[in-house]
Scaffold this motif. Structure first.
Motif, PDB file in Angstrom:
ATOM      1  N   ALA A 184     -12.186 -13.641  20.033  1.00 44.28           N
ATOM      2  CA  ALA A 184     -11.742 -12.607  20.971  1.00 44.28           C
ATOM      3  C   ALA A 184     -11.379 -13.222  22.316  1.00 44.28           C
ATOM      4  O   ALA A 184     -10.394 -12.824  22.955  1.00 44.28           O
ATOM      5  CB  ALA A 184     -12.837 -11.553  21.136  1.00 44.28           C
ATOM      6  N   GLY A 185     -12.167 -14.203  22.768  1.00 46.04           N
ATOM      7  CA  GLY A 185     -11.875 -14.868  24.031  1.00 46.04           C
ATOM      8  C   GLY A 185     -10.576 -15.644  23.975  1.00 46.04           C
ATOM      9  O   GLY A 185      -9.806 -15.654  24.943  1.00 46.04           O
ATOM     10  N   ALA A 186     -10.328 -16.308  22.843  1.00 42.63           N
ATOM     11  CA  ALA A 186      -9.072 -17.045  22.688  1.00 42.63           C
ATOM     12  C   ALA A 186      -7.886 -16.089  22.727  1.00 42.63           C
ATOM     13  O   ALA A 186      -6.841 -16.394  23.329  1.00 42.63           O
ATOM     14  CB  ALA A 186      -9.080 -17.823  21.376  1.00 42.63           C
ATOM     15  N   LEU A 187      -8.049 -14.928  22.100  1.00 41.49           N
ATOM     16  CA  LEU A 187      -6.973 -13.935  22.124  1.00 41.49           C
ATOM     17  C   LEU A 187      -6.726 -13.443  23.550  1.00 41.49           C
ATOM     18  O   LEU A 187      -5.578 -13.350  23.995  1.00 41.49           O
ATOM     19  CB  LEU A 187      -7.352 -12.763  21.216  1.00 41.49           C
ATOM     20  N   ALA A 188      -7.832 -13.140  24.267  1.00 44.29           N
ATOM     21  CA  ALA A 188      -7.686 -12.667  25.644  1.00 44.29           C
ATOM     22  C   ALA A 188      -7.064 -13.737  26.530  1.00 44.29           C
ATOM     23  O   ALA A 188      -6.146 -13.461  27.321  1.00 44.29           O
ATOM     24  CB  ALA A 188      -9.047 -12.243  26.201  1.00 44.29           C
ATOM     25  N   GLY A 189      -7.552 -14.963  26.435  1.00 46.12           N
ATOM     26  CA  GLY A 189      -7.007 -16.048  27.253  1.00 46.12           C
ATOM     27  C   GLY A 189      -5.558 -16.344  26.922  1.00 46.12           C
ATOM     28  O   GLY A 189      -4.753 -16.647  27.803  1.00 46.12           O
ATOM     29  N   GLY A 190      -5.205 -16.255  25.623  1.00 48.67           N
ATOM     30  CA  GLY A 190      -3.829 -16.487  25.221  1.00 48.67           C
ATOM     31  C   GLY A 190      -2.896 -15.423  25.749  1.00 48.67           C
ATOM     32  O   GLY A 190      -1.783 -15.719  26.186  1.00 48.67           O
ATOM     33  N   LEU A 191      -3.343 -14.174  25.719  1.00 54.14           N
ATOM     34  CA  LEU A 191      -2.528 -13.091  26.267  1.00 54.14           C
ATOM     35  C   LEU A 191      -2.314 -13.278  27.764  1.00 54.14           C
ATOM     36  O   LEU A 191      -1.223 -13.060  28.285  1.00 54.14           O
ATOM     37  CB  LEU A 191      -3.202 -11.746  25.996  1.00 54.14           C
ATOM     38  N   ALA A 192      -3.374 -13.697  28.447  1.00 52.13           N
ATOM     39  CA  ALA A 192      -3.257 -13.923  29.889  1.00 52.13           C
ATOM     40  C   ALA A 192      -2.310 -15.071  30.183  1.00 52.13           C
ATOM     41  O   ALA A 192      -1.558 -15.041  31.162  1.00 52.13           O
ATOM     42  CB  ALA A 192      -4.640 -14.203  30.476  1.00 52.13           C
ATOM     43  N   ASN A 193      -2.336 -16.086  29.332  1.00 47.40           N
ATOM     44  CA  ASN A 193      -1.441 -17.222  29.527  1.00 47.40           C
ATOM     45  C   ASN A 193       0.007 -16.774  29.399  1.00 47.40           C
ATOM     46  O   ASN A 193       0.879 -17.198  30.158  1.00 47.40           O
ATOM     47  CB  ASN A 193      -1.757 -18.316  28.507  1.00 47.40           C
ATOM     48  N   GLY A 194       0.269 -15.882  28.438  1.00 51.51           N
ATOM     49  CA  GLY A 194       1.613 -15.350  28.291  1.00 51.51           C
ATOM     50  C   GLY A 194       2.018 -14.526  29.499  1.00 51.51           C
ATOM     51  O   GLY A 194       3.150 -14.614  29.986  1.00 51.51           O
TER      52      GLY A 194
END
Length: 257
Positions: free
Chosen positions: A79-89
């Motif tokens: 879940a953290g990887a998904l959140a961080g990836g979305l923020a990176n985008g």
């Protein structure tokens, strides 16, 4: 987000784990065999250890508790990887700095809300947990394939599924994972948080029902809630007053410079 910035996340996990006593305590106790029979609430019936020898049974229970927690933390990291990836985008778009500022404020506001929640002073996060039931209801049917959790792979899978149980505490830290700015950073945030909750849930696996009443005492919840509330308040004050960075970074979530 560097190692220093992960210290408050780990501390939030340690303090917030008193909430895990009610949320996950039943299943952990059942996995370890510490609970003689299933209790009310969220307890899930688990198959007893196959061996009749106490030492081997205890070892089997400990292994299943570890596997369960490994699965739970793996879900947090996903879940953290998904959140961080979305923020990176989102960070590649215009107004990224403003977006990061809003996320920082929300993350610290959620810590304030979590602290009040742990102290039983305000239960607004319960509404957030209720919203998360939409996803949980879709995952719930998978339980029939994992019970009884009589093997390490099943225990791991059960923990991975349980990691998606609606939890305001997890949601508050996921907002921090957004600030990491990358999938790897978001996963690291949730790993630090999961590691903070680990001692309590491992202790529950050993002590079971004997530890739960002590951790639910108002004094314990007040102390832990005050710690989390302090982190959130300090972060909000630091942002609003423009306090300098430096050593203060060790006590605040990572945020805009």
């Amino acid at each position: 987000m560097d190692g220093l910035n992960l210290l408050p996340v780990f501390a939030v996990g340690v303090a917030g784990s008193v909430h895990c006593v009610g949320m996950c305590g039943g299943i952990v106790g059942a996995l370890s065999g510490a609970l003689g029979k299933p209790g009310p609430g969220r307890t899930i019936p688990i198959a007893p250890a196959a061996s009749a020898m106490p030492a081997l049974a205890a070892l089997d229970g400990a292994a299943r508790v570890l596997a369960y927690n490994a699965g739970r933390i793996a879900s947090y990291m996903a879940a953290g990887a998904l959140a961080g990836g979305l923020a990176n985008g989102a960070g590649t778009l215009a107004l990224a700095a403003r977006w990061q500022g809003v996320a920082y404020l929300l993350a610290n506001a959620m810590l304030v809300a979590l602290g009040l929640y742990l102290m039983n002073a305000w239960h607004g996060l319960a509404r957030v947990e209720a919203a998360g039931n939409v996803l949980w209801r879709r995952l719930l049917p998978a339980l029939r394939y994992l019970l009884p959790a009589d093997s390490l792979p099943k225990s791991f899978a059960l923990g991975a599924l349980w990691g998606w149980v609606p939890c305001g505490m997890v949601y508050s830290v996921l907002l921090t994972a957004l600030l990491a700015g990358s999938a790897a950073g978001g996963a690291a945030v949730m790993l630090a948080f999961g590691a903070g909750t680990l001692p309590m849930l491992l202790a529950l696996g050993v002590a079971g029902a004997r530890l739960r009443p002590a951790m639910q005492r108002p004094a314990v919840r007040t102390v832990c809630g005050t710690l989390v509330l302090g982190f959130g308040t300090l972060g909000l004050v630091r942002y609003g007053a423009g306090l300098p960075h430096g050593w203060l970074d060790a006590l605040c979530l990572g945020g805009p410079a």
